[in-house]
Design a protein around this motif. Structure first.
Motif, mmCIF file in Angstrom:
data_model
loop_
_atom_site.group_PDB
_atom_site.id
_atom_site.type_symbol
_atom_site.label_atom_id
_atom_site.label_comp_id
_atom_site.label_asym_id
_atom_site.label_seq_id
_atom_site.Cartn_x
_atom_site.Cartn_y
_atom_site.Cartn_z
ATOM 1 N N ARG A 28 0.865 -1.171 0.000
ATOM 2 C CA ARG A 28 0.000 0.000 0.000
ATOM 3 C C ARG A 28 0.912 1.234 0.000
ATOM 4 N NH1 ARG A 28 -4.175 0.413 4.893
ATOM 5 N NH2 ARG A 28 -4.804 -1.570 3.929
ATOM 6 N N ALA A 29 0.802 2.047 -1.031
ATOM 7 C CA ALA A 29 1.677 3.213 -1.174
ATOM 8 C C ALA A 29 0.928 4.473 -0.755
ATOM 9 C CB ALA A 29 2.147 3.349 -2.613
ATOM 10 N N MET A 30 1.465 5.154 0.261
ATOM 11 C CA MET A 30 0.857 6.410 0.683
ATOM 12 C C MET A 30 1.407 7.543 -0.161
ATOM 13 S SD MET A 30 0.492 8.086 4.499
ATOM 14 C CE MET A 30 1.910 9.184 4.525
ATOM 15 N N VAL A 31 0.518 8.255 -0.836
ATOM 16 C CA VAL A 31 0.919 9.372 -1.693
ATOM 17 C C VAL A 31 0.095 10.600 -1.324
ATOM 18 C CG1 VAL A 31 1.672 7.917 -3.605
ATOM 19 C CG2 VAL A 31 -0.707 8.670 -3.497
ATOM 20 N N ARG A 32 0.694 11.738 -1.502
ATOM 21 C CA ARG A 32 -0.029 12.977 -1.241
ATOM 22 C C ARG A 32 -0.995 13.250 -2.383
ATOM 23 N NH1 ARG A 32 4.270 17.420 0.786
ATOM 24 N NH2 ARG A 32 2.337 18.497 1.312
ATOM 25 N N GLY A 33 -2.058 13.980 -2.084
ATOM 26 C CA GLY A 33 -3.070 14.280 -3.089
ATOM 27 C C GLY A 33 -2.484 14.947 -4.319
ATOM 28 N N GLY A 34 -2.894 14.477 -5.486
ATOM 29 C CA GLY A 34 -2.416 15.058 -6.735
ATOM 30 C C GLY A 34 -1.104 14.498 -7.241
ATOM 31 N N ARG A 35 -0.437 13.650 -6.437
ATOM 32 C CA ARG A 35 0.833 13.052 -6.866
ATOM 33 C C ARG A 35 0.569 11.789 -7.679
ATOM 34 N NH1 ARG A 35 5.213 14.932 -3.750
ATOM 35 N NH2 ARG A 35 4.786 17.137 -3.342
ATOM 36 N N PRO A 36 1.495 11.419 -8.585
ATOM 37 C CA PRO A 36 1.324 10.196 -9.368
ATOM 38 C C PRO A 36 1.231 8.979 -8.459
ATOM 39 C CG PRO A 36 3.119 11.547 -10.241
ATOM 40 C CD PRO A 36 2.733 12.152 -8.936
ATOM 41 N N LYS A 37 0.405 8.022 -8.858
ATOM 42 C CA LYS A 37 0.216 6.810 -8.068
ATOM 43 C C LYS A 37 1.090 5.687 -8.634
ATOM 44 C CE LYS A 37 -4.435 7.956 -6.529
ATOM 45 N NZ LYS A 37 -4.279 9.382 -6.832
ATOM 46 N N PRO A 38 1.874 5.032 -7.798
ATOM 47 C CA PRO A 38 2.771 3.976 -8.277
ATOM 48 C C PRO A 38 2.003 2.803 -8.878
ATOM 49 C CG PRO A 38 3.300 4.621 -6.017
ATOM 50 C CD PRO A 38 1.981 5.228 -6.349
#
Length: 271
Positions: A28-38
Motif C-alpha cells: 500500500r503506497a501512501m501518496v499525497r493528493g495530486g501526486r502520481p500513483k505507483p
C-alpha cells in the motif's frame, strides 16, 4: 502481509516498492493528493500532518516502512517538521489504529561523528548538529519509546539502478573538500530491499541496524566511476573513519549484500 510504504515515489521508495511487489508482497503506497500513483500498488492518499488520512492509511496493515523524508533544503524548520513531527504523527496513527504492525524507520549513517575512531557502530552515542541527521536521531528515539514493534535501518550512501546519485558526486567536489583517500560506505538499492525483507520478517526487531556493501570505496574511485575527475593526493587524511559504518550487527542478524561493492555493481551493469 500488507505493507504501508511512505515515500514510495522517491529515489529509494520507488525502487524498493517495485522489488517488494515483484517478491509478492501486498503493498500500500501512501501518496499525497495530486501526486502520481505507483503502478502495481494500492495507492492511498495521505499526509503526515492529516490525522484522518493517516488513520485510513495504516488501517489493517501488518507493517509500515517509513521512507518519506526531507533533506535537500536549507529550510531547517521544514526538515525537523517533516522528519521528526511527521514521523511521530505516523507512529501515533500506528499506535491508535495498527498497534500490532511492525514499524520500520529508514535513517542515515550521517548520524555518526566524522571524527570517530572507527567505523560508526549502532552502540555509539550520536549527537549530530546538522538538521537532517539530528531530526532522524530524534525520530529514532521517539520510535524506540513508542511501544510499537520497531526497527531502525541506517542507510549509508545509496546508489544504483540508474538513480543518478553517484553521478552527482563530482558536482560536490569543491564545496565538500573531500580527500581522495576518504572511504565511504555504500548500499545498492537491491540490498536495501534485501535488508527490508529481513526487517519485515522480524529479524531486526528492536534493533538499530547499519547496512552497507562489503567494502567501502575511496572517493577517488567513486569519482572515477561517476566519470568525474579528482586530483590524487598523499596528504594526511584527517578523519580516516568518516562516512564508514560497521555492519557486524546486520550480518549477525542475517544480512548479506548481494551487490558486494560498487565495482561489483559496475561489472554487472547495475549502476
Amino acid at each position: 502481509m500488507t505493507i504501508l510504504i511512505t515515500g514510495s515515489t522517491g529515489l529509494v521508495g520507488s525502487r524498493l516498492l517495485q522489488r517488494l511487489l515483484e517478491a509478492g508482497y501486498d503493498c500500500r503506497a501512501m501518496v499525497r493528493g495530486g501526486r502520481p500513483k505507483p503502478a502495481g500498488a494500492h495507492a492511498v492518499e495521505g499526509d503526515l500532518f492529516d490525522t484522518e488520512s493517516l488513520a485510513r492509511a495504516v488501517e489493517g496493515v501488518t507493517a509500515i516502512i517509513h521512507l518519506a523524508a526531507v533533506f535537500r533544503t536549507g529550510d531547517e524548520a521544514l526538515i525537523w517538521k517533516s522528519n521528526f513531527d511527521g514521523a511521530r504523527n505516523l507512529m501515533a496513527a500506528a499506535s491508535a489504529h495498527a498497534p500490532h504492525a511492525r514499524f520500520i524507520l529508514a535513517s542515515t549513517s550521517n548520524v555518526y561523528d566524522k571524527s570517530q575512531a572507527r567505523p560508526g557502530c549502532e552502540s555509539d552515542a550520536v549527537a549530530p548538529t546538522q538538521a537532517y541527521p539530528a531530526s532522524k536521531v530524534a525520530a529514532e528515539r521517539a520510535l524506540c519509546e513508542s511501544g510499537l514493534t520497531w526497527t531502525v535501518v541506517r542507510f549509508p550512501f545509496v546508489y544504483g539502478d540508474g538513480d543518478g546519485h553517484l553521478e552527482e558526486l563530482p558536482a560536490h567536489l569543491l564545496s565538500a573538500n573531500w580527500h581522495p583517500a576518504m572511504r565511504m560506505s555504500t548500499i545498492h538499492h537491491r540490498d536495501i530491499a534485501t535488508a527490508m525483507v529481513l526487517a519485515l520478517d522480524g529479524k531486526f526487531d528492536g534493533h538499530v541496524v547499519n547496512i552497507a556493501d562489503d567494502v567501502p570505496a575511496s572517493m577517488l574511485d567513486l569519482i572515477a566511476l561517476s566519470r568525474g575527475e579528482m586530483t590524487a593526493s598523499a596528504r594526511p587524511l584527517a578523519e580516516p573513519w568518516a562516512m564508514q559504518v560497521d555492519t557486524a550487527l546486520a550480518r549477525s542478524l542475517g544480512f548479506r549484500p548481494t551487490i558486494r561493492t560498487v565495482f561489483h555493481a559496475a561489472e554487472q551493469q547495475l549502476l
